[in-house]
Motif scaffolding. Sequence first.
Motif, mmCIF file in Angstrom:
data_model
loop_
_atom_site.group_PDB
_atom_site.id
_atom_site.type_symbol
_atom_site.label_atom_id
_atom_site.label_comp_id
_atom_site.label_asym_id
_atom_site.label_seq_id
_atom_site.Cartn_x
_atom_site.Cartn_y
_atom_site.Cartn_z
ATOM 1 N N GLU A 5 -17.881 31.161 -22.240
ATOM 2 C CA GLU A 5 -18.189 31.554 -20.855
ATOM 3 C C GLU A 5 -18.986 30.455 -20.154
ATOM 4 O OE1 GLU A 5 -20.001 35.450 -21.001
ATOM 5 O OE2 GLU A 5 -18.433 36.164 -22.360
ATOM 6 N N THR A 6 -19.227 30.680 -18.872
ATOM 7 C CA THR A 6 -19.946 29.676 -18.086
ATOM 8 C C THR A 6 -20.986 30.345 -17.203
ATOM 9 O OG1 THR A 6 -18.375 29.879 -16.262
ATOM 10 C CG2 THR A 6 -17.918 28.172 -17.907
ATOM 11 N N LEU A 7 -21.973 29.554 -16.808
ATOM 12 C CA LEU A 7 -22.965 29.964 -15.810
ATOM 13 C C LEU A 7 -23.241 28.769 -14.919
ATOM 14 C CD1 LEU A 7 -25.772 31.972 -17.658
ATOM 15 C CD2 LEU A 7 -24.368 32.789 -15.749
ATOM 16 N N LYS A 21 -24.617 40.877 -9.482
ATOM 17 C CA LYS A 21 -23.314 41.263 -10.023
ATOM 18 C C LYS A 21 -22.993 42.700 -9.652
ATOM 19 C CE LYS A 21 -21.113 39.882 -13.338
ATOM 20 N NZ LYS A 21 -20.647 39.228 -14.552
ATOM 21 N N ASN A 31 -27.752 36.911 -11.597
ATOM 22 C CA ASN A 31 -27.363 35.914 -12.591
ATOM 23 C C ASN A 31 -26.810 34.712 -11.848
ATOM 24 O OD1 ASN A 31 -26.910 34.786 -15.094
ATOM 25 N ND2 ASN A 31 -25.688 36.484 -15.879
ATOM 26 N N GLY A 34 -20.339 32.813 -12.667
ATOM 27 C CA GLY A 34 -19.674 32.442 -13.915
ATOM 28 C C GLY A 34 -18.866 33.550 -14.523
ATOM 29 N N GLY A 35 -18.294 33.233 -15.668
ATOM 30 C CA GLY A 35 -17.467 34.213 -16.363
ATOM 31 C C GLY A 35 -16.770 33.564 -17.536
ATOM 32 N N LYS A 36 -15.730 34.206 -17.987
ATOM 33 C CA LYS A 36 -15.030 33.713 -19.178
ATOM 34 C C LYS A 36 -14.146 32.499 -18.877
ATOM 35 C CE LYS A 36 -14.999 38.053 -21.668
ATOM 36 N NZ LYS A 36 -15.889 38.724 -20.682
ATOM 37 N N PHE A 70 -25.261 33.927 -27.120
ATOM 38 C CA PHE A 70 -25.741 35.301 -27.062
ATOM 39 C C PHE A 70 -25.044 36.100 -28.151
ATOM 40 C CE2 PHE A 70 -26.009 33.845 -22.591
ATOM 41 C CZ PHE A 70 -27.393 33.857 -22.481
ATOM 42 N N TRP A 118 -31.229 39.216 -16.848
ATOM 43 C CA TRP A 118 -31.202 39.351 -18.296
ATOM 44 C C TRP A 118 -32.530 38.848 -18.856
ATOM 45 C CZ3 TRP A 118 -27.652 41.870 -21.096
ATOM 46 C CH2 TRP A 118 -26.376 42.035 -20.585
ATOM 47 N N ASP A 120 -33.291 37.103 -21.344
ATOM 48 C CA ASP A 120 -33.365 35.728 -21.844
ATOM 49 C C ASP A 120 -33.641 34.702 -20.750
ATOM 50 O OD1 ASP A 120 -30.357 36.702 -21.580
ATOM 51 O OD2 ASP A 120 -30.408 34.603 -20.976
ATOM 52 N N ASP A 121 -33.289 35.031 -19.511
ATOM 53 C CA ASP A 121 -33.311 34.016 -18.452
ATOM 54 C C ASP A 121 -34.667 33.351 -18.252
ATOM 55 O OD1 ASP A 121 -30.817 35.157 -18.236
ATOM 56 O OD2 ASP A 121 -30.765 35.049 -16.060
HETATM 57 P P1 6OG Z 1 -17.794 38.310 -17.172
HETATM 58 O O1 6OG Z 1 -17.722 39.105 -18.448
HETATM 59 O O2 6OG Z 1 -18.412 39.064 -16.038
HETATM 60 O O3 6OG Z 1 -18.831 37.141 -17.522
HETATM 61 N N1 6OG Z 1 -23.766 36.324 -19.556
HETATM 62 C C1 6OG Z 1 -25.110 36.257 -19.640
HETATM 63 N N2 6OG Z 1 -25.977 35.654 -18.829
HETATM 64 C C2 6OG Z 1 -27.276 35.731 -19.168
HETATM 65 N N3 6OG Z 1 -28.150 35.111 -18.357
HETATM 66 N N4 6OG Z 1 -27.742 36.384 -20.251
HETATM 67 C C3 6OG Z 1 -26.873 37.001 -21.087
HETATM 68 O O4 6OG Z 1 -27.400 37.644 -22.140
HETATM 69 C C4 6OG Z 1 -25.491 36.947 -20.803
HETATM 70 N N5 6OG Z 1 -24.351 37.426 -21.400
HETATM 71 C C5 6OG Z 1 -23.308 37.030 -20.616
HETATM 72 C C6 6OG Z 1 -21.959 34.790 -18.820
HETATM 73 C C7 6OG Z 1 -20.120 37.396 -18.009
HETATM 74 C C8 6OG Z 1 -21.087 36.465 -17.347
HETATM 75 O O5 6OG Z 1 -22.395 36.829 -17.771
HETATM 76 C C9 6OG Z 1 -23.014 35.754 -18.436
HETATM 77 C C10 6OG Z 1 -20.932 34.995 -17.720
HETATM 78 O O6 6OG Z 1 -21.274 34.205 -16.588
HETATM 79 C C11 6OG Z 1 -26.817 38.691 -22.743
HETATM 80 O O7 6OG Z 1 -16.526 37.581 -16.844
#
Ligand code: 6OG
Length: 157
Positions: A5-7, A21, A31, A34-36, A70, A118, A120-121
Amino acid sequence: MISLETLLYLIQGERVLLILKKRGLGKGLFNGVGGKVKPGETPEQAVVREAEEEIGVKPIQLSWRGLLEFWNLENGQVESIHYVHVYVSEKYVGEPRESDEAAPLWFEKGNIPYDRMWEDDRLWLPVVLDGKRVYGKFEFEDWKLRKWIVYLLQQTG
Ligand code: 6OG
């Protein structure tokens, strides 16, 4: 399930663009964009596509800022692992607009809404916004952050 995935964080001077979101993983939280990453795409191509889809903006310069892992555990079992490449962009075309997926909002770098993000951020995003690169691994159990490690990556060139 393992996914790539990406951010992406758009930066304008002292401000950072976050999205609220509206659906999917992390609904109701702020957040980065981003996404997959889809089959056949590089992470860079994926993040450009996501920025266009989610907020109607095309990044024209990406700076790679890190890799985050993650690990999501449920009842002691690994449910999913997400490998997330993090980018910032200071150059992009278009004005951020709301979509079905996301509502964009600018924040001052010193005023990021970590209590609506989230868990962790707060552990790595300040470092990225300070211009550095990070590697992090975060273990969530039943969606609570249990274990984590963050390394500052050496700057090369
Ligand atoms: P879609 O499934 O909506 O992409 N993502 C996280 N971001 C943060 N900051 N913390 C996490 O801890 C995350 N787990 C996933 C990556 C999911 C989006 O959410 C991010 C992707 O940009 C659990 O396509």
